[in-house]
Design a protein around this motif. Structure first.
Motif, PDB file in Angstrom:
ATOM      1  N   ILE A  89      92.814 -96.271  38.093  1.00 45.33           N
ATOM      2  CA  ILE A  89      94.225 -96.158  37.704  1.00 45.33           C
ATOM      3  C   ILE A  89      94.571 -94.708  37.368  1.00 45.33           C
ATOM      4  O   ILE A  89      95.638 -94.211  37.714  1.00 45.33           O
ATOM      5  CB  ILE A  89      94.539 -97.099  36.524  1.00 45.33           C
ATOM      6  CG1 ILE A  89      94.424 -98.557  36.994  1.00 45.33           C
ATOM      7  CG2 ILE A  89      95.936 -96.853  35.976  1.00 45.33           C
ATOM      8  CD1 ILE A  89      94.673 -99.579  35.927  1.00 45.33           C
ATOM      9  N   GLY A  90      93.622 -94.018  36.728  1.00 48.05           N
ATOM     10  CA  GLY A  90      93.861 -92.622  36.369  1.00 48.05           C
ATOM     11  C   GLY A  90      94.112 -91.744  37.579  1.00 48.05           C
ATOM     12  O   GLY A  90      95.086 -90.993  37.632  1.00 48.05           O
ATOM     13  N   VAL A 100      99.365 -81.131  41.229  1.00 48.82           N
ATOM     14  CA  VAL A 100      97.962 -80.778  40.995  1.00 48.82           C
ATOM     15  C   VAL A 100      97.670 -80.830  39.493  1.00 48.82           C
ATOM     16  O   VAL A 100      96.656 -81.381  39.056  1.00 48.82           O
ATOM     17  CB  VAL A 100      97.655 -79.372  41.565  1.00 48.82           C
ATOM     18  CG1 VAL A 100      96.309 -78.872  41.069  1.00 48.82           C
ATOM     19  CG2 VAL A 100      97.663 -79.399  43.078  1.00 48.82           C
ATOM     20  N   LEU A 101      98.595 -80.290  38.700  1.00 48.42           N
ATOM     21  CA  LEU A 101      98.417 -80.330  37.245  1.00 48.42           C
ATOM     22  C   LEU A 101      98.345 -81.772  36.744  1.00 48.42           C
ATOM     23  O   LEU A 101      97.497 -82.113  35.913  1.00 48.42           O
ATOM     24  CB  LEU A 101      99.564 -79.594  36.557  1.00 48.42           C
ATOM     25  CG  LEU A 101      99.529 -78.067  36.647  1.00 48.42           C
ATOM     26  CD1 LEU A 101     100.725 -77.465  35.937  1.00 48.42           C
ATOM     27  CD2 LEU A 101      98.238 -77.535  36.043  1.00 48.42           C
ATOM     28  N   VAL A 102      99.245 -82.614  37.282  1.00 50.71           N
ATOM     29  CA  VAL A 102      99.238 -84.022  36.866  1.00 50.71           C
ATOM     30  C   VAL A 102      97.891 -84.658  37.172  1.00 50.71           C
ATOM     31  O   VAL A 102      97.293 -85.345  36.337  1.00 50.71           O
ATOM     32  CB  VAL A 102     100.378 -84.796  37.573  1.00 50.71           C
ATOM     33  CG1 VAL A 102     100.245 -86.288  37.338  1.00 50.71           C
ATOM     34  CG2 VAL A 102     101.723 -84.303  37.093  1.00 50.71           C
ATOM     35  N   PHE A 103      97.388 -84.373  38.369  1.00 55.44           N
ATOM     36  CA  PHE A 103      96.084 -84.888  38.782  1.00 55.44           C
ATOM     37  C   PHE A 103      94.992 -84.465  37.811  1.00 55.44           C
ATOM     38  O   PHE A 103      94.196 -85.270  37.341  1.00 55.44           O
ATOM     39  CB  PHE A 103      95.752 -84.335  40.177  1.00 55.44           C
ATOM     40  CG  PHE A 103      95.611 -85.392  41.210  1.00 55.44           C
ATOM     41  CD1 PHE A 103      96.618 -85.617  42.126  1.00 55.44           C
ATOM     42  CD2 PHE A 103      94.472 -86.172  41.278  1.00 55.44           C
ATOM     43  CE1 PHE A 103      96.505 -86.591  43.089  1.00 55.44           C
ATOM     44  CE2 PHE A 103      94.345 -87.156  42.246  1.00 55.44           C
ATOM     45  CZ  PHE A 103      95.363 -87.364  43.145  1.00 55.44           C
ATOM     46  N   LEU A 104      94.978 -83.157  37.518  1.00 55.72           N
ATOM     47  CA  LEU A 104      93.922 -82.613  36.665  1.00 55.72           C
ATOM     48  C   LEU A 104      93.979 -83.234  35.278  1.00 55.72           C
ATOM     49  O   LEU A 104      92.960 -83.639  34.712  1.00 55.72           O
ATOM     50  CB  LEU A 104      94.068 -81.090  36.573  1.00 55.72           C
ATOM     51  CG  LEU A 104      93.773 -80.306  37.852  1.00 55.72           C
ATOM     52  CD1 LEU A 104      94.073 -78.830  37.665  1.00 55.72           C
ATOM     53  CD2 LEU A 104      92.319 -80.490  38.254  1.00 55.72           C
ATOM     54  N   ILE A 105      95.199 -83.331  34.729  1.00 56.94           N
ATOM     55  CA  ILE A 105      95.326 -83.856  33.368  1.00 56.94           C
ATOM     56  C   ILE A 105      94.981 -85.342  33.334  1.00 56.94           C
ATOM     57  O   ILE A 105      94.281 -85.816  32.436  1.00 56.94           O
ATOM     58  CB  ILE A 105      96.738 -83.574  32.826  1.00 56.94           C
ATOM     59  CG1 ILE A 105      96.891 -82.062  32.625  1.00 56.94           C
ATOM     60  CG2 ILE A 105      96.983 -84.319  31.527  1.00 56.94           C
ATOM     61  CD1 ILE A 105      98.277 -81.609  32.323  1.00 56.94           C
ATOM     62  N   LEU A 144      92.117 -87.112  31.042  1.00 57.77           N
ATOM     63  CA  LEU A 144      92.375 -88.251  30.163  1.00 57.77           C
ATOM     64  C   LEU A 144      91.450 -89.412  30.486  1.00 57.77           C
ATOM     65  O   LEU A 144      90.923 -90.065  29.589  1.00 57.77           O
ATOM     66  CB  LEU A 144      93.843 -88.693  30.289  1.00 57.77           C
ATOM     67  CG  LEU A 144      94.858 -87.747  29.650  1.00 57.77           C
ATOM     68  CD1 LEU A 144      96.274 -88.292  29.815  1.00 57.77           C
ATOM     69  CD2 LEU A 144      94.550 -87.557  28.171  1.00 57.77           C
ATOM     70  N   VAL A 145      91.234 -89.648  31.773  1.00 53.83           N
ATOM     71  CA  VAL A 145      90.344 -90.738  32.175  1.00 53.83           C
ATOM     72  C   VAL A 145      88.945 -90.502  31.613  1.00 53.83           C
ATOM     73  O   VAL A 145      88.337 -91.387  31.016  1.00 53.83           O
ATOM     74  CB  VAL A 145      90.291 -90.842  33.708  1.00 53.83           C
ATOM     75  CG1 VAL A 145      89.132 -91.714  34.153  1.00 53.83           C
ATOM     76  CG2 VAL A 145      91.597 -91.405  34.241  1.00 53.83           C
ATOM     77  N   ASP A 146      88.474 -89.262  31.761  1.00 49.61           N
ATOM     78  CA  ASP A 146      87.132 -88.949  31.257  1.00 49.61           C
ATOM     79  C   ASP A 146      87.040 -89.158  29.752  1.00 49.61           C
ATOM     80  O   ASP A 146      86.025 -89.607  29.237  1.00 49.61           O
ATOM     81  CB  ASP A 146      86.762 -87.504  31.623  1.00 49.61           C
ATOM     82  CG  ASP A 146      86.447 -87.387  33.103  1.00 49.61           C
ATOM     83  OD1 ASP A 146      86.388 -88.447  33.761  1.00 49.61           O
ATOM     84  OD2 ASP A 146      86.281 -86.264  33.600  1.00 49.61           O
ATOM     85  N   LEU A 147      88.118 -88.803  29.050  1.00 49.94           N
ATOM     86  CA  LEU A 147      88.092 -88.973  27.598  1.00 49.94           C
ATOM     87  C   LEU A 147      88.152 -90.446  27.213  1.00 49.94           C
ATOM     88  O   LEU A 147      87.593 -90.866  26.208  1.00 49.94           O
ATOM     89  CB  LEU A 147      89.246 -88.213  26.953  1.00 49.94           C
ATOM     90  CG  LEU A 147      89.173 -86.685  27.096  1.00 49.94           C
ATOM     91  CD1 LEU A 147      90.354 -86.021  26.427  1.00 49.94           C
ATOM     92  CD2 LEU A 147      87.867 -86.144  26.529  1.00 49.94           C
TER      93      LEU A 147
END
Lengths: 307, 550
Positions: free
Chosen positions: A236-237, A283-288, A292-295
């Motif tokens: 989902i992320g 790209v920024l949205v993807f990175l953020i 968040l997913v990792d956290l």
């Protein structure tokens, strides 16, 4: 944890610079946009040269990129050909697409995970087979087909909704487009959840929980679901960025003037500032979203630690 | 316990379904609310496309922006929506004795909707602005016949303007000015209905940014709100003194990204007027709309142009090959089956909307534009065969449905020549790339070309496209006889004389075939039962001010 986040944020910088340069280079490679401005008429050389000069198109690529990056850091994303600044295009397009994405994600979470849990717990039963078949159909039918069919059915025949979305695009008008946008991902979320649940029902900790005599609801939600959600959350992320950038088809069908539409226009008209500006934000949205997913992993599974 | 869980899920799902239904219901009532509002205020809700450039008279090259300009502006002349004839609008009279010096007298009493008067300065200042190189107006070349153009707008790359005003424009009084051209041009007055020649108010020059955000003109409508990229609302302007005031309360133009959605919205009753019927719907449109479907010729011709600069097409005999290819195309079959009769097979290089008095001559191209497979094969053979044994036809794949007809044309050529590898379509990704290849002379083989007239004159169909070095001469065709006849036509003393000279020039195209005429494009539109008196003008744009709302 804090150091981990900072490291991840620092890693974004080269990714950001690299991706903007790549996109800039690719749009540049599409060719000179000036000829198309004149329609079927050949541009007169003097006007074309003047426009190229105004847009810095007569400079070498690296210089254009430097000018562009310099402007970005002062908050100036350039101008689209219709005279609007790209920032104002973003200001009107991103809220719409974000709302559409939120609707789609909510559908994915509610329907996808519900169906996933349901089928995961009832493997091999008719419900399971039925839902699996349904998701197979949803995955195999292209989005534009489901889009046009649902639009015609609900918009023209049943008149439950309007076939197109008004310029303000409030949430209630985005329900049908959001569902159409979500459908394919929703099917994947269902299947992913089902597999994950099915796997974990045989896990030791679940057997322990059952043996302890915990209430069934608590077993499912706290033990089974929470542990099964990690792959689903990952999906989902990454899907957030994918949905925002990939909404072109859905936005076109329902006449939504969002990110997909602006990107499409930008590519058609070879407008580098529009394309690069929008993709940069994506790209920024993807990175953020990835960060968040990792956290979130740590929240779901306390055994996961960051360093 | 088990039951409870199930009930919970069920409640959840029902709640979602209910919210969805409730919202659907509310938006539906919103829709019907706006339609009753439409009938009360007499607003026409019409489909629109996002204009490519800012809305300035001389900077608008495509139909969508031109549509708005024609609603909010009136020029010296106006093209009659039925006959396409240029008639005086703001001009009281335009007189000349030598086809080179023109005396333009204006009617008094015209104003812009912000109260400023429309006078000689409104035109002179606008035309000077439009021409000045620094302003980079896309339509600057429309002023090229006015004396002094080369100083204000030097055409060589990198040159600087040496003057900021056109020396050919002289103000006599507030209601009169003189125009001196740099060559004889008998049809010049008839070009003045084109959007590039519209006047501009002082407000434009004092604050251009504000003006562009909400343009102010002198036409039957005034813009009341404009959200770029999505919607424009135009209100009937009550101060309009012209002979053609709006017969409805206003027009709401909604930007559609896909004409299929616009058509669906028309069926659902969310919109009243769609002026571009999607090709996919042409089969159903008559049963869907009945006589509320309009399909009339427009001033658009589609051709296949040849790169005459390429060695493949520059040999002496290659004209025969081009004629042969023209005869190998079964125009009637393609317009019937693929375009559902929204195109008419072309028999000359102009358009039927000109009428015979305006220069259209049915059958001018004769046998060379008539399908004849046997003759086609023979001519291609006489001309030395197709260069390299096969050709491609390039088109842009991003817009329109060019692939379908290009494939059909190739199929027709292949059948006629008895060689199923003779012709294939060659798609180019974007229109921008396609145009770049054409303007930078990179074409080796024929490519699709289209011409939408700027003004309904035979001159506009022939000179820009086929005169040596002309702005849209994509073939880079050059023929001394053709050029001489065009010059004579421009210098003619009467319109009839001019037209017949142009037709003589056009006959040269039959021999040389720099471009194969394919078909004339129709304008197609559909409207809801709320509207009446809907018509398309020769430019395939709805005549908005005449529409009545029930």
């Amino acid at each position: 944890m804090g150091r981990y986040v900072i490291r991840r944020l620092l890693q974004m910088i080269p990714v950001f610079i690299g991706s903007t340069f790549l996109i800039f280079f690719m749009v540049y490679a599409l060719g000179d946009p000036v000829a198309a401005l004149f329609g079927d008429r050949a541009p007169d050389p003097a006007t074309a040269a003047q426009i190229r000069h105004d847009l810095h198109l007569d400079d070498p690529l690296w210089k254009q990129y430097l000018i562009y990056m310099k402007n970005i850091f002062t908050g100036d994303f350039g101008t689209a050909f219709n005279g609007q600044s790209v920032t104002s295009l973003m200001g009107s397009a991103f809220p719409v697409t974000i709302r559409l994405t939120i609707v789609a994600i909510i559908f994915e979470i509610i329907i996808g995970i519900t169906l996933g849990v349901l089928t995961g717990m009832k493997r091999g039963k008719p419900v399971d087979t039925g839902v699996l078949l349904l998701t197979l159909i949803v995955i195999s039918v292209p989005t534009f087909v489901t889009g046009y069919v649902l639009q015609y059915l609900f918009g023209v025949q049943l008149k439950w909704t309007s076939p197109s979305v008004s310029p303000d695009a409030p949430f209630n008008e985005l329900i049908l487009p959001g569902l159409v946008l979500a459908l394919v991902s929703l099917a994947y979320v269902t299947r992913l959840t089902r597999t994950s649940i099915a796997e974990n029902t045989r896990a030791d900790y679940l057997r322990t929980a059952v043996a302890k005599g915990l209430p069934r609801r608590r077993i499912i939600v706290r033990h089974l679901l929470r542990n099964s959600l990690i792959p689903v959350v990952t999906f989902i992320g990454t899907d957030i960025g994918f949905l925002m950038g990939g909404a072109i088809v859905t936005e076109r069908i329902f006449n939504i003037h969002g990110v997909g539409y602006q990107l499409y226009q930008g590519i058609l008209r070879n407008n580098a500032p529009t394309v690069v500006g929008f993709v940069t934000i994506l790209v920024l949205v993807f990175l953020i979203a990835n960060l968040l997913v990792d956290l979130l992993y740590a929240v779901l599974d306390p055994r996961i630690r960051y360093a | 316990m088990r039951g409870a869980t199930r009930v919970k899920w069920a409640v959840g799902v029902t709640a979602v379904a209910l919210t969805a239904a409730a919202c659907g219901g509310s938006s539906d009532s919103g829709g019907s609310g706006s339609s009753t509002g439409g009938s009360g205020g007499g607003i026409v809700r019409a489909s629109w496309g996002d204009p490519q450039n800012p809305l300035e008279p001389a900077n608008t090259t495509e139909v969508q922006g031109g549509k708005v300009l024609d609603m909010i502006f009136r020029g010296l002349k106006q093209y009659n929506p039925k006959t396409a004839k240029a008639e005086n609008m703001i001009a009281d009279s335009i007189t000349t004795s030598d086809s080179q010096n023109f005396d333009i007298k204006l009617k008094s009493g015209w104003t812009f909707s912000n109260g400023e008067p429309v006078n000689a300065d409104s035109f002179i200042n606008a035309w000077n602005y439009d021409t000045l190189l620094k302003n980079a107006q896309l339509n600057a070349s429309f002023f090229q016949y006015i004396d002094g153009y080369d100083k204000v707008h030097p055409d060589t790359d990198g040159a600087k303007s040496t003057a900021t005003t056109l020396s050919g424009l002289t103000k006599v009084s507030d209601t009169e000015f003189k125009v001196k051209l740099n060559q004889k041009f008998a049809l010049f007055p008839d070009t003045l209905g084109y959007a590039a020649f519209y006047p501009l108010p002082k407000a434009f020059f004092s604050n251009r940014t504000a003006w562009l955000a909400k343009p102010v003109g002198n036409g039957p409508y005034a813009i009341s709100s404009y959200t770029k990229g999505s919607k424009m609302e135009l209100k009937k302007w009550d101060g309009y003194k012209g002979p053609d005031p709006a017969r409805n309360g206003g027009v709401e133009l909604r930007v559609y990204t896909d004409n299929n959605t616009a058509y669906t919205d028309l069926q659902a009753g969310n919109i009243d007027l769609v002026d571009d019927i999607p090709v996919a719907q042409l089969r159903n449109v008559k049963s869907d709309l009945g006589d509320r479907y309009i399909n009339v010729p427009a001033g658009i011709i589609q051709t296949i142009a040849f790169p005459l600069y390429s060695s493949r097409w520059s040999s002496a005999n290659s004209a025969k090959v081009r004629q042969g290819l023209s005869m190998a195309i079964d125009r009637k079959q393609i317009t019937d089956t693929i375009f559902q009769q929204t195109r008419t097979p072309a028999t000359d290089w102009t358009s039927p909307v000109l009428g015979s008095a305006g220069g259209y001559k049915a059958g001018l191209c004769g046998a060379e534009c008539t399908y004849n497979a046997a003759k086609a094969k023979q001519l291609v053979a006489e001309g030395g065969g197709l260069p390299g044994g096969k050709i491609t036809i390039s088109y842009n794949a991003d817009t329109g449905s060019h692939k379908t007809w290009v494939d059909a044309v190739c199929n027709s050529i292949n059948n006629a020549l008895g060689n199923n590898k003779a012709c294939v379509g060659a798609p180019v990704g974007t229109f921008a790339d396609f145009r770049n290849r054409i303007t930078s002379k990179q074409m080796n083989d024929p490519f699709r070309a289209g011409w939408q007239m700027d003004y309904p004159l035979i001159q506009d169909f022939l000179q820009p496209q086929y005169f040596t070095g002309a702005s849209s001469n994509d073939s880079h065709y050059s023929n001394a006889t053709f050029d001489k006849l065009v010059n004579q036509a421009n210098a003619a003393s009467s319109t009839a004389d001019s037209v017949s000279k142009f037709q003589d020039a056009e006959k040269q195209l039959v021999t040389d075939m720099p471009a194969i005429p394919l078909w004339y494009q129709n304008g197609s539109a559909g409207y809801s039962a709320n509207l009446s008196n809907v018509a398309l003008n020769p430019f395939s744009v709805p005549v908005y001010n005449e529409i009545k709302v029930k």
